[in-house]
Design an enzyme around this catalytic site. Structure first.
Site, PDB file in Angstrom:
ATOM      1  N   HIS A  75      26.222  87.894  24.372  1.00 46.72           N
ATOM      2  CA  HIS A  75      25.479  88.298  25.646  1.00 46.72           C
ATOM      3  C   HIS A  75      26.151  87.681  26.895  1.00 46.72           C
ATOM      4  O   HIS A  75      25.922  88.106  28.056  1.00 46.72           O
ATOM      5  CB  HIS A  75      23.898  87.966  25.410  1.00 46.72           C
ATOM      6  CG  HIS A  75      23.748  86.409  25.768  1.00 46.72           C
ATOM      7  ND1 HIS A  75      23.406  85.724  24.613  1.00 46.72           N
ATOM      8  CD2 HIS A  75      23.501  85.769  26.988  1.00 46.72           C
ATOM      9  CE1 HIS A  75      22.962  84.395  25.098  1.00 46.72           C
ATOM     10  NE2 HIS A  75      23.218  84.423  26.352  1.00 46.72           N
ATOM     11  N   ASP A 111      25.160  87.514  17.840  1.00 46.96           N
ATOM     12  CA  ASP A 111      25.386  86.914  19.363  1.00 46.96           C
ATOM     13  C   ASP A 111      26.591  86.057  19.528  1.00 46.96           C
ATOM     14  O   ASP A 111      26.635  85.258  20.354  1.00 46.96           O
ATOM     15  CB  ASP A 111      24.117  86.315  19.825  1.00 46.96           C
ATOM     16  CG  ASP A 111      24.223  86.378  21.413  1.00 46.96           C
ATOM     17  OD1 ASP A 111      24.810  87.193  22.004  1.00 46.96           O
ATOM     18  OD2 ASP A 111      23.531  85.327  22.053  1.00 46.96           O
ATOM     19  N   GLY A 115      23.297  79.192  31.851  1.00 42.20           N
ATOM     20  CA  GLY A 115      24.623  78.772  32.074  1.00 42.20           C
ATOM     21  C   GLY A 115      25.298  77.933  30.685  1.00 42.20           C
ATOM     22  O   GLY A 115      26.256  77.754  30.674  1.00 42.20           O
ATOM     23  N   ASN A 116      24.190  77.503  30.133  1.00 46.60           N
ATOM     24  CA  ASN A 116      24.741  76.722  28.783  1.00 46.60           C
ATOM     25  C   ASN A 116      25.186  77.672  27.427  1.00 46.60           C
ATOM     26  O   ASN A 116      25.807  77.229  26.770  1.00 46.60           O
ATOM     27  CB  ASN A 116      23.554  75.948  28.339  1.00 46.60           C
ATOM     28  CG  ASN A 116      23.544  74.456  28.708  1.00 46.60           C
ATOM     29  OD1 ASN A 116      22.631  73.920  29.475  1.00 46.60           O
ATOM     30  ND2 ASN A 116      24.652  73.592  28.437  1.00 46.60           N
ATOM     31  N   SER A 117      24.813  79.170  27.646  1.00 50.89           N
ATOM     32  CA  SER A 117      24.922  79.826  26.592  1.00 50.89           C
ATOM     33  C   SER A 117      26.335  80.076  26.296  1.00 50.89           C
ATOM     34  O   SER A 117      27.142  80.124  27.371  1.00 50.89           O
ATOM     35  CB  SER A 117      24.482  81.329  26.742  1.00 50.89           C
ATOM     36  OG  SER A 117      23.106  81.214  26.808  1.00 50.89           O
ATOM     37  N   LEU A 149      22.622  92.831   0.547  1.00 49.78           N
ATOM     38  CA  LEU A 149      22.095  92.631  -0.674  1.00 49.78           C
ATOM     39  C   LEU A 149      21.359  94.110  -1.067  1.00 49.78           C
ATOM     40  O   LEU A 149      21.395  94.470  -2.262  1.00 49.78           O
ATOM     41  CB  LEU A 149      20.970  91.447  -0.667  1.00 49.78           C
ATOM     42  CG  LEU A 149      20.417  91.268  -2.081  1.00 49.78           C
ATOM     43  CD1 LEU A 149      21.392  90.793  -3.017  1.00 49.78           C
ATOM     44  CD2 LEU A 149      19.197  90.089  -1.774  1.00 49.78           C
ATOM     45  N   GLY A 150      20.977  94.727  -0.133  1.00 56.20           N
ATOM     46  CA  GLY A 150      20.312  96.139  -0.308  1.00 56.20           C
ATOM     47  C   GLY A 150      19.023  96.184  -0.615  1.00 56.20           C
ATOM     48  O   GLY A 150      18.608  96.646  -1.511  1.00 56.20           O
ATOM     49  N   VAL A 151      18.143  95.346  -0.087  1.00 57.60           N
ATOM     50  CA  VAL A 151      16.644  95.441  -0.409  1.00 57.60           C
ATOM     51  C   VAL A 151      15.778  95.432   0.958  1.00 57.60           C
ATOM     52  O   VAL A 151      16.081  95.081   2.314  1.00 57.60           O
ATOM     53  CB  VAL A 151      16.364  93.946  -1.027  1.00 57.60           C
ATOM     54  CG1 VAL A 151      16.735  94.058  -2.413  1.00 57.60           C
ATOM     55  CG2 VAL A 151      16.451  92.668  -0.238  1.00 57.60           C
TER      56      VAL A 151
END
Length: 507
Positions: free
Chosen positions: A137, A167, A246-248, A303-305
Site C-alpha cells: 500500500h 501487503d 509514515g511508519n508503514s 490446501l483447497g478447503v
C-alpha cells in the site's frame, strides 16, 4: 440472504485459499498527502497506554539496535499522476464519509502538485546491492518511486514486484555497499519480548520507538476488508511500539537489530497511534520477496478447503442454525467443503473434519491457518492433523496452485489476463443496445497494482477496445495480447459513462 449465516458467511469461508483472516472492521487511511503513507487503521473502543521502560540494561540494547537499524531504513515517496491520485483519494474520502456535502470536491482540490509526492512511507534495505522491502500500500498507484536514505541521498527506485495478499512490495535501487538488515526467524519471537519500530512517521525521518510484542498470529481483517486481496494472508505480530502514518513499510526489529517484521497497520479511532501496531512477520515477508526475485511472481500454495472458524461463537451458531447441525465452538477449523483439485480432499480429509495442526503449527483460528499455509508453495507437502468423530488423525496433503498445478511458475507461464491483472466477462447484448455500444466486456477481479488498475480501470468498468480492436469476450482480449510485447491501448467506459483511452506497456 435472509438467514443469519448468509450474512456472516462471507467473513468465514476460506474458498480454495491458503488461509483466511479474522473478521474485522478496518479501513484504509491517508491523513496528509505530504507525510502520509496510506496507512491502515482499525476502530478501537478504548485507548491503550504505552508500556513504561526504565531499565538501563534494556536501554543499552536499544542503542545498539537503533544504531544497526536506522541506516538501513529509508523513506519512500510515491508520485502519482493527477488523475490516478485524485481518484484514489476520492475513493478513500468517500469510504470514510460518503459522497456527500460536496466533500469529495473539496478533497480533490487538496491534491498535491505533480512534483510533490502523493504519499510517503518507509522501507527496509535487505541487501547491500539495493533491494528494499516495503508495504504494497506504500507503493500502490505510483508512476515514480523515490527512495531517500537516512543520509539524505536520493534514488529513483524500480518496483520489482508486489503482493496485495500480504501487503508486501519489493523495490530496487542501483547502488552497492549499502547498510542492510538480516531477517530473523519470526517464529522464535515471544510475547513480552522487547522490540523497536523504526521508520519515518509524520515526516519525522529515522524515528525509533520501543515496545513489546503484545500478541502473535493476529488476524485483523484489514486486507480482506479492502477488497484488494484475492486471497489475503494475515498473521500479524502485534506490538505496542508507537507507529504512525509514515511508519508503514518500516522495520520491526529485536534488540539485536535483526528484522522480525514489516510494520503495516495501526489500531486507532483517529488514524494516529493509540496503542497497537501490526507487522507482517519476517518469515512470511522473506518468502514473498524470495518468490518475486526468483520467479517474478509470488508462488502460493493452497490446501483447497472451505472452513468455519470454531473459535468464533457467532459464526458457529449461525452455521448450526442454517445447516441444522450441532457443531460445538472451540478451536480449529471445521471443514465445510472443498475447491476443485483439492489437495486436502485427495489426502482423505472429509466434510466435518476439524483441522487442528499443520505440520507442527497448532491451528486454533483463521490467522493460524493463514500463516501455516501462506508461507508454502505449490507442490509442498504438509502434514495435516485433524479430528474426525473426536479421534485424532494425521495425513499428508500436497498443496496446489489455484489452477490445480503442483509446480512453480514464472511470469512467462502466466496467461494474458494474469499478466495484465484482470479478467473479463461478456457484456449483455441488451445492455449494448440500450447504451449504444457495439462492443464491450466487463472488467472483473481487477488486481491492485496490475496494469489494468494502473490506468484507472476498476471492477465493472467496460472495456470497449484493445489496441483499436473491438472486444466482446475474454478470448478476444487474450487473442489480441497473446505474445504481444509493445504498448497496449485500452478504450473503456467508467461508472459515469465517460469514455477514456489509456495505455500501458505489456509486461
Amino acid at each position: 440472504m435472509k438467514s443469519t449465516l448468509k450474512k456472516l458467511l462471507p467473513f468465514a469461508v476460506v474458498g480454495v485459499m491458503s488461509g483466511a483472516t479474522t473478521v474485522g472492521a478496518l479501513q484504509y487511511f491517508n491523513h496528509d498527502s505530504n507525510n502520509g503513507d496510506q496507512s491502515y487503521f482499525t476502530k478501537s473502543a478504548s485507548n491503550v497506554s504505552f508500556a513504561g521502560m526504565n531499565s538501563a540494561a534494556v536501554g543499552e540494547d536499544f542503542v545498539k539496535a537503533a544504531k544497526t537499524t536506522v541506516p538501513a531504513v529509508v523513506t519512500i515517496k510515491n508520485y502519482q499522476s493527477r488523475s490516478t491520485s485524485r481518484a484514489s483519494e476520492q475513493d478513500l474520502f468517500d469510504f470514510f464519509f460518503g459522497p456527500q456535502n460536496g466533500r469529495g470536491q473539496q478533497r480533490q482540490q487538496q491534491q498535491a502538485p505533480d512534483n510533490m509526492p502523493s504519499g510517503m512511507g518507509s522501507g527496509v534495505i535487505i541487501s547491500p546491492d539495493g533491494y528494499i522491502i516495503s508495504n504494497n500500500h506504500v507503493v500502490a498507484g505510483a508512476n515514480k518511486l523515490e527512495v531517500v536514505l537516512s543520509n539524505k541521498k536520493s534514488y529513483i527506485a524500480t518496483l520489482v514486484g508486489t503482493d496485495p495478499n500480504t501487503d508486501i512490495s519489493l523495490l530496487k535501487i542501483e547502488e552497492k555497499g549499502l547498510p542492510y538488515l538480516n531477517f530473523a526467524n519470526s517464529d522464535n519471537i515471544e510475547v513480552g519480548q522487547w522490540v523497536l519500530a523504526v521508520g519515518n512517521p509524520l515526516g519525522l525521518n529515522s524515528t525509533v520507538t520501543a515496545g513489546i510484542v503484545s500478541a502473535k498470529g493476529r488476524g485483523i481483517g484489514i486486507l480482506s476488508s479492502q477488497g484488494k486481496a484475492a486471497n489475503p494472508i494475515e498473521s500479524f505480530i502485534q506490538t505496542d511500539a508507537a507507529i504512525n502514518p509514515g511508519n508503514s513499510g518500516g522495520a520491526l526489529v529485536n534488540t539485536n537489530g535483526d528484522l522480525i517484521g514489516i510494520n503495516s497497520a495501526i489500531q486507532s479511532t483517529t488514524g494516529y497511534y493509540q496503542g497497537y501496531g501490526f507487522a507482517v512477520p519476517s518469515n512470511l515477508a522473506r518468502k514473498i520477496v524470495e518468490d518475486i526475485k526468483k520467479f517474478g511472481i509470488v508462488q502460493r500454495g493452497f490446501l483447497g478447503v472451505t472452513t468455519i472458524d470454531l473459535s468464533n461463537d457467532q459464526l458457529v451458531a449461525a452455521y448450526n442454525k442454517d445447516q441444522k447441525t450441532n457443531i460445538k465452538a472451540g478451536s480449529g477449523m471445521y471443514v465445510t467443503g472443498f475447491g476443485e483439485n483439492s489437495g486436502a480432499e485427495d489426502a482423505g480429509i472429509k466434510k466435518g473434519d476439524i483441522i487442528t495442526k499443520i505440520d507442527s503449527y497448532a491451528i486454533t483460528d483463521f490467522a493460524d491457518l493463514s500463516a501455516a499455509i501462506g508461507s508454502k508453495r505449490p507442490g509442498d507437502k504438509v502434514q495435516v492433523t485433524y479430528l474426525r468423530n473426536g479421534k485424532e488423525n494425521v495425513t499428508t496433503a500436497t498443496l496446489r496452485d489455484q489452477k490445480g498445478g503442483t509446480s512453480t511458475r514464472t511470469k512467462a507461464d502466466l496467461s494474458v489476463t494474469e499478466r495484465i491483472g484482470a479478467e473479463f466477462k461478456p457484456l449483455d447484448e441488451r445492455f449494448k443496445t440500450d447504451y449504444g455500444l457495439n462492443s464491450g466486456v466487463i472488467a472483473t477481479n481487477v488486481t491492485e497494482g496490475g496494469e489494468i488498475a494502473k490506468i484507472g480501470i476498476v471492477d465493472n468498468y467496460i472495456v470497449i477496445e484493445v489496441n483499436g480492436k473491438p472486444v466482446n469476450s475474454q478470448k478476444d482480449v487474450e487473442k489480441i495480447l497473446d505474445k504481444y510485447s509493445g504498448n497496449v491501448q485500452v478504450k473503456f467506459v467508467d461508472a459515469y459513462g465517460q469514455i477514456y483511452t489509456r495505455g500501458f506497456k505489456m509486461p
